[in-house]
Scaffold this motif. Structure first.
Motif, mmCIF file in Angstrom:
data_model
loop_
_atom_site.group_PDB
_atom_site.id
_atom_site.type_symbol
_atom_site.label_atom_id
_atom_site.label_comp_id
_atom_site.label_asym_id
_atom_site.label_seq_id
_atom_site.Cartn_x
_atom_site.Cartn_y
_atom_site.Cartn_z
ATOM 1 N N PHE A 43 20.659 -9.734 -70.547
ATOM 2 C CA PHE A 43 19.618 -9.570 -69.538
ATOM 3 C C PHE A 43 19.162 -8.115 -69.403
ATOM 4 O O PHE A 43 17.992 -7.857 -69.127
ATOM 5 C CB PHE A 43 20.059 -10.171 -68.203
ATOM 6 C CG PHE A 43 20.068 -11.679 -68.226
ATOM 7 C CD1 PHE A 43 18.879 -12.394 -68.197
ATOM 8 C CD2 PHE A 43 21.247 -12.383 -68.322
ATOM 9 C CE1 PHE A 43 18.867 -13.786 -68.244
ATOM 10 C CE2 PHE A 43 21.257 -13.777 -68.363
ATOM 11 C CZ PHE A 43 20.057 -14.476 -68.326
ATOM 12 N N LEU A 44 20.054 -7.160 -69.643
ATOM 13 C CA LEU A 44 19.637 -5.754 -69.657
ATOM 14 C C LEU A 44 18.705 -5.485 -70.841
ATOM 15 O O LEU A 44 17.720 -4.756 -70.714
ATOM 16 C CB LEU A 44 20.855 -4.832 -69.708
ATOM 17 C CG LEU A 44 21.644 -4.705 -68.413
ATOM 18 C CD1 LEU A 44 22.947 -3.955 -68.650
ATOM 19 C CD2 LEU A 44 20.809 -4.021 -67.335
ATOM 20 N N GLY A 45 19.014 -6.065 -72.005
ATOM 21 C CA GLY A 45 18.140 -5.935 -73.172
ATOM 22 C C GLY A 45 16.778 -6.539 -72.918
ATOM 23 O O GLY A 45 15.743 -5.967 -73.286
ATOM 24 N N PHE A 46 16.758 -7.697 -72.280
ATOM 25 C CA PHE A 46 15.499 -8.345 -71.908
ATOM 26 C C PHE A 46 14.687 -7.420 -71.006
ATOM 27 O O PHE A 46 13.504 -7.168 -71.247
ATOM 28 C CB PHE A 46 15.810 -9.673 -71.184
ATOM 29 C CG PHE A 46 14.598 -10.437 -70.743
ATOM 30 C CD1 PHE A 46 14.059 -11.430 -71.547
ATOM 31 C CD2 PHE A 46 13.999 -10.187 -69.517
ATOM 32 C CE1 PHE A 46 12.942 -12.149 -71.139
ATOM 33 C CE2 PHE A 46 12.883 -10.895 -69.101
ATOM 34 C CZ PHE A 46 12.362 -11.882 -69.919
ATOM 35 N N ARG A 47 15.343 -6.884 -69.974
ATOM 36 C CA ARG A 47 14.652 -6.010 -69.017
ATOM 37 C C ARG A 47 14.200 -4.697 -69.637
ATOM 38 O O ARG A 47 13.262 -4.068 -69.148
ATOM 39 C CB ARG A 47 15.557 -5.727 -67.831
ATOM 40 C CG ARG A 47 15.704 -6.930 -66.919
ATOM 41 C CD ARG A 47 16.483 -6.624 -65.670
ATOM 42 N NE ARG A 47 15.948 -5.449 -65.007
ATOM 43 C CZ ARG A 47 16.686 -4.638 -64.265
ATOM 44 N NH1 ARG A 47 17.966 -4.877 -64.099
ATOM 45 N NH2 ARG A 47 16.145 -3.595 -63.681
ATOM 46 N N ALA A 48 14.844 -4.266 -70.724
ATOM 47 C CA ALA A 48 14.466 -3.009 -71.366
ATOM 48 C C ALA A 48 13.073 -3.081 -71.981
ATOM 49 O O ALA A 48 12.372 -2.076 -72.052
ATOM 50 C CB ALA A 48 15.489 -2.631 -72.437
ATOM 51 N N VAL A 49 12.668 -4.265 -72.416
ATOM 52 C CA VAL A 49 11.371 -4.390 -73.093
ATOM 53 C C VAL A 49 10.377 -5.265 -72.340
ATOM 54 O O VAL A 49 9.177 -5.162 -72.566
ATOM 55 C CB VAL A 49 11.529 -4.924 -74.533
ATOM 56 C CG1 VAL A 49 12.255 -3.913 -75.399
ATOM 57 C CG2 VAL A 49 12.214 -6.268 -74.565
ATOM 58 N N LEU A 50 10.873 -6.114 -71.454
ATOM 59 C CA LEU A 50 9.993 -7.018 -70.716
ATOM 60 C C LEU A 50 10.233 -6.875 -69.217
ATOM 61 O O LEU A 50 11.364 -6.997 -68.750
ATOM 62 C CB LEU A 50 10.235 -8.478 -71.129
ATOM 63 C CG LEU A 50 9.924 -8.826 -72.574
ATOM 64 C CD1 LEU A 50 10.418 -10.235 -72.894
ATOM 65 C CD2 LEU A 50 8.431 -8.708 -72.841
ATOM 66 N N GLU A 51 9.174 -6.608 -68.480
ATOM 67 C CA GLU A 51 9.259 -6.567 -67.032
ATOM 68 C C GLU A 51 8.934 -7.965 -66.517
ATOM 69 O O GLU A 51 7.792 -8.422 -66.626
ATOM 70 C CB GLU A 51 8.267 -5.554 -66.470
ATOM 71 C CG GLU A 51 8.252 -5.516 -64.967
ATOM 72 C CD GLU A 51 7.131 -4.656 -64.411
ATOM 73 O OE1 GLU A 51 6.938 -4.709 -63.194
ATOM 74 O OE2 GLU A 51 6.442 -3.965 -65.181
#
Length: 133
Positions: free
Chosen positions: A52-60
């Protein structure tokens, strides 16, 4: 209900809270997305948080629209649509999803996320060729 807490914590960007919903040993499946910074293999709450941190790194994440929820004993299927903005470009992204969960003793033990990986890859890389009919 655990599914509602999962969606609420994801929408609230609470990655630590999300990871606490998962069992110590997780069976996880998500389709690989070229160019995505999140881990392909997830087995425990620490790796759930990394996903989920990886997701948030590129997608808001700008929203989650849920459609249907079917619960059968310890299994649940949730369908809906994720709404996000690509951080690098500001481009909007919407992707339908189906989330299949298994629960044991109040924690998520199985997590299978089916999403439009081509749309996500295109949004992240901006150079994924179109699919011909």
């Amino acid at each position: 209900m655990l599914v509602e807490r999962l969606v609420a914590r994801w929408a609230a960007k609470d990655t630590a809270g999300l990871s606490r919903l998962f069992a110590d040993d997780v069976r996880w499946w998500t389709a690989s997305v070229p160019g995505a910074p999140w881990p392909a293999e997830v087995h425990n709450p620490r790796e759930v948080e990394s996903f989920f941190l990886g997701f948030r790194a590129v997608l808001e994440l700008t929203g989650i629209t849920t459609r249907d929820l079917v619960v059968d004993d310890a299994d649940a299927v949730l369908t809906g649509r994720l709404h996000a903005r690509v951080r690098a470009t500001g481009s909007p992204l919407s992707s339908d999803f189906a989330l299949i969960l298994g629960v044991h003793r109040g924690r998520i033990t199985d997590f299978r996320l089916h999403a439009d990986t081509l749309a996500i890859a295109r949004a992240l890389a901006q150079d994924v060729p179109p699919v011909s009919p």
